[in-house]
Design a protein around this motif. Structure first.
Motif, PDB file in Angstrom:
ATOM      1  N   ARG A  26       0.813  -1.216   0.000  1.00 43.53           N
ATOM      2  CA  ARG A  26       0.000   0.000   0.000  1.00 43.53           C
ATOM      3  C   ARG A  26       0.849   1.269   0.000  1.00 43.53           C
ATOM      4  O   ARG A  26       0.455   2.280  -0.558  1.00 43.53           O
ATOM      5  CB  ARG A  26      -0.942   0.004   1.202  1.00 43.53           C
ATOM      6  CG  ARG A  26      -1.895  -1.171   1.248  1.00 43.53           C
ATOM      7  CD  ARG A  26      -2.964  -1.081   0.178  1.00 43.53           C
ATOM      8  NE  ARG A  26      -3.756  -2.275   0.061  1.00 43.53           N
ATOM      9  CZ  ARG A  26      -4.822  -2.554   0.792  1.00 43.53           C
ATOM     10  NH1 ARG A  26      -5.231  -1.719   1.710  1.00 43.53           N
ATOM     11  NH2 ARG A  26      -5.482  -3.684   0.603  1.00 43.53           N
ATOM     12  N   ALA A  27       2.027   1.209   0.623  1.00 40.79           N
ATOM     13  CA  ALA A  27       2.871   2.402   0.743  1.00 40.79           C
ATOM     14  C   ALA A  27       4.049   2.399  -0.238  1.00 40.79           C
ATOM     15  O   ALA A  27       4.909   3.266  -0.163  1.00 40.79           O
ATOM     16  CB  ALA A  27       3.391   2.511   2.173  1.00 40.79           C
ATOM     17  N   ARG A  30       4.904   5.946  -2.418  1.00 38.72           N
ATOM     18  CA  ARG A  30       5.292   7.215  -1.778  1.00 38.72           C
ATOM     19  C   ARG A  30       5.683   7.075  -0.312  1.00 38.72           C
ATOM     20  O   ARG A  30       5.992   8.058   0.334  1.00 38.72           O
ATOM     21  CB  ARG A  30       4.140   8.211  -1.890  1.00 38.72           C
ATOM     22  CG  ARG A  30       3.868   8.638  -3.307  1.00 38.72           C
ATOM     23  CD  ARG A  30       2.807   9.723  -3.357  1.00 38.72           C
ATOM     24  NE  ARG A  30       2.380   9.934  -4.721  1.00 38.72           N
ATOM     25  CZ  ARG A  30       1.373   9.288  -5.301  1.00 38.72           C
ATOM     26  NH1 ARG A  30       0.674   8.416  -4.629  1.00 38.72           N
ATOM     27  NH2 ARG A  30       1.056   9.539  -6.550  1.00 38.72           N
ATOM     28  N   GLY A  31       5.567   5.857   0.220  1.00 35.99           N
ATOM     29  CA  GLY A  31       5.865   5.664   1.631  1.00 35.99           C
ATOM     30  C   GLY A  31       4.655   5.824   2.527  1.00 35.99           C
ATOM     31  O   GLY A  31       4.729   5.600   3.728  1.00 35.99           O
ATOM     32  N   VAL A  32       3.529   6.220   1.927  1.00 37.21           N
ATOM     33  CA  VAL A  32       2.282   6.401   2.675  1.00 37.21           C
ATOM     34  C   VAL A  32       1.179   5.696   1.900  1.00 37.21           C
ATOM     35  O   VAL A  32       1.113   5.796   0.671  1.00 37.21           O
ATOM     36  CB  VAL A  32       1.931   7.899   2.824  1.00 37.21           C
ATOM     37  CG1 VAL A  32       0.608   8.079   3.546  1.00 37.21           C
ATOM     38  CG2 VAL A  32       3.042   8.639   3.547  1.00 37.21           C
ATOM     39  N   GLY A  33       0.347   4.966   2.610  1.00 39.43           N
ATOM     40  CA  GLY A  33      -0.768   4.279   1.973  1.00 39.43           C
ATOM     41  C   GLY A  33      -1.927   4.163   2.933  1.00 39.43           C
ATOM     42  O   GLY A  33      -1.851   4.630   4.075  1.00 39.43           O
ATOM     43  N   ASN A  34      -2.995   3.558   2.483  1.00 42.00           N
ATOM     44  CA  ASN A  34      -4.178   3.374   3.310  1.00 42.00           C
ATOM     45  C   ASN A  34      -4.428   1.901   3.567  1.00 42.00           C
ATOM     46  O   ASN A  34      -4.303   1.076   2.655  1.00 42.00           O
ATOM     47  CB  ASN A  34      -5.412   3.971   2.619  1.00 42.00           C
ATOM     48  CG  ASN A  34      -5.356   5.474   2.557  1.00 42.00           C
ATOM     49  OD1 ASN A  34      -4.935   6.120   3.502  1.00 42.00           O
ATOM     50  ND2 ASN A  34      -5.758   6.032   1.437  1.00 42.00           N
ATOM     51  N   ARG A  60       6.647   2.238  11.812  1.00 45.56           N
ATOM     52  CA  ARG A  60       5.430   2.394  11.011  1.00 45.56           C
ATOM     53  C   ARG A  60       4.447   3.229  11.807  1.00 45.56           C
ATOM     54  O   ARG A  60       4.270   3.014  13.003  1.00 45.56           O
ATOM     55  CB  ARG A  60       4.780   1.043  10.707  1.00 45.56           C
ATOM     56  CG  ARG A  60       5.271   0.325   9.478  1.00 45.56           C
ATOM     57  CD  ARG A  60       6.688   0.073   9.510  1.00 45.56           C
ATOM     58  NE  ARG A  60       7.156  -0.677   8.344  1.00 45.56           N
ATOM     59  CZ  ARG A  60       8.422  -0.813   8.092  1.00 45.56           C
ATOM     60  NH1 ARG A  60       9.317  -0.264   8.864  1.00 45.56           N
ATOM     61  NH2 ARG A  60       8.812  -1.487   7.053  1.00 45.56           N
ATOM     62  N   SER A  77      -4.426   5.975   7.414  1.00 44.55           N
ATOM     63  CA  SER A  77      -3.176   6.301   6.733  1.00 44.55           C
ATOM     64  C   SER A  77      -2.025   5.596   7.452  1.00 44.55           C
ATOM     65  O   SER A  77      -1.924   5.640   8.675  1.00 44.55           O
ATOM     66  CB  SER A  77      -2.957   7.817   6.748  1.00 44.55           C
ATOM     67  OG  SER A  77      -1.738   8.121   6.125  1.00 44.55           O
ATOM     68  N   THR A  79       2.196   5.134   7.370  1.00 43.38           N
ATOM     69  CA  THR A  79       3.467   5.632   6.857  1.00 43.38           C
ATOM     70  C   THR A  79       4.546   4.586   7.118  1.00 43.38           C
ATOM     71  O   THR A  79       4.689   4.098   8.239  1.00 43.38           O
ATOM     72  CB  THR A  79       3.854   6.958   7.535  1.00 43.38           C
ATOM     73  OG1 THR A  79       2.817   7.909   7.301  1.00 43.38           O
ATOM     74  CG2 THR A  79       5.168   7.491   6.997  1.00 43.38           C
ATOM     75  N   VAL A  84       9.688   6.132   2.175  1.00 42.92           N
ATOM     76  CA  VAL A  84       9.509   7.552   1.873  1.00 42.92           C
ATOM     77  C   VAL A  84      10.794   8.076   1.247  1.00 42.92           C
ATOM     78  O   VAL A  84      11.883   7.690   1.643  1.00 42.92           O
ATOM     79  CB  VAL A  84       9.196   8.357   3.162  1.00 42.92           C
ATOM     80  CG1 VAL A  84       9.150   9.843   2.892  1.00 42.92           C
ATOM     81  CG2 VAL A  84       7.900   7.882   3.790  1.00 42.92           C
TER      82      VAL A  84
END
Length: 145
Positions: A26-27, A30-34, A60, A77, A79, A84
């Motif tokens: 999921r991340a 960009r290093g961030v996901g849902n 995390r 969210s 991270t 990232v």
């Protein structure tokens, strides 16, 4: 690549490893996901709170709403700090590849032969499926329709 990345995290057990796989997918871009509570529930972890705790200890970031399995609950969210930033990245997935890997992983983990097995067995199934050739998969399906 994905399983190598998760294996490099030195996680203490298969519950945390399975959750780390989902979070990494999921991340990945960009290093961030849902991640939703339903995602967490679908993993059928023996101790989801401990898995989340272990991943939080590795940096995390995610809210406690991840434990809400209500379908109406908004996604949380997540991270993943080591994903990232700029290139080179551990998982250089573009949008299409990330989507394909995500779909393949979910289908593999929810396949009837493995979906009710313990986390360690599902993780092993994921590893075997990732390293199988497409010809081997076709031969197996032909024998077992």
């Amino acid at each position: 690549m994905l399983l190598d990345y998760v294996g490099s995290l030195q996680l203490p057990g298969p519950d945390a490893q399975l959750l780390a796989v989902v979070m990494a997918i999921r991340a990945a871009r960009r290093g961030v996901g849902n991640v939703t509570g339903q995602d967490l529930a679908a993993l059928r972890l023996s101790d989801p709170r401990e898995a989340v705790h272990v991943l939080r200890e590795l940096g995390r970031q995610m809210g406690d709403a991840i434990f809400d399995s209500d379908p109406a609950a908004p996604p949380v969210s997540v991270t993943v700090p080591d994903l990232v930033g700029e290139a080179p990245r551990p998982l250089p997935f573009g949008k299409t590849r990330r989507s394909r890997v995500s779909g393949w992983t979910i289908r593999t983990l929810s396949a009837k032969p493995v979906k009710k097995l313990p986390s360690a067995a599902r993780l092993a199934g994921l590893f075997v499926a990732a390293h199988a050739t497409s010809n081997a998969s076709r031969r197996a399906s032909a024998r077992h329709p």
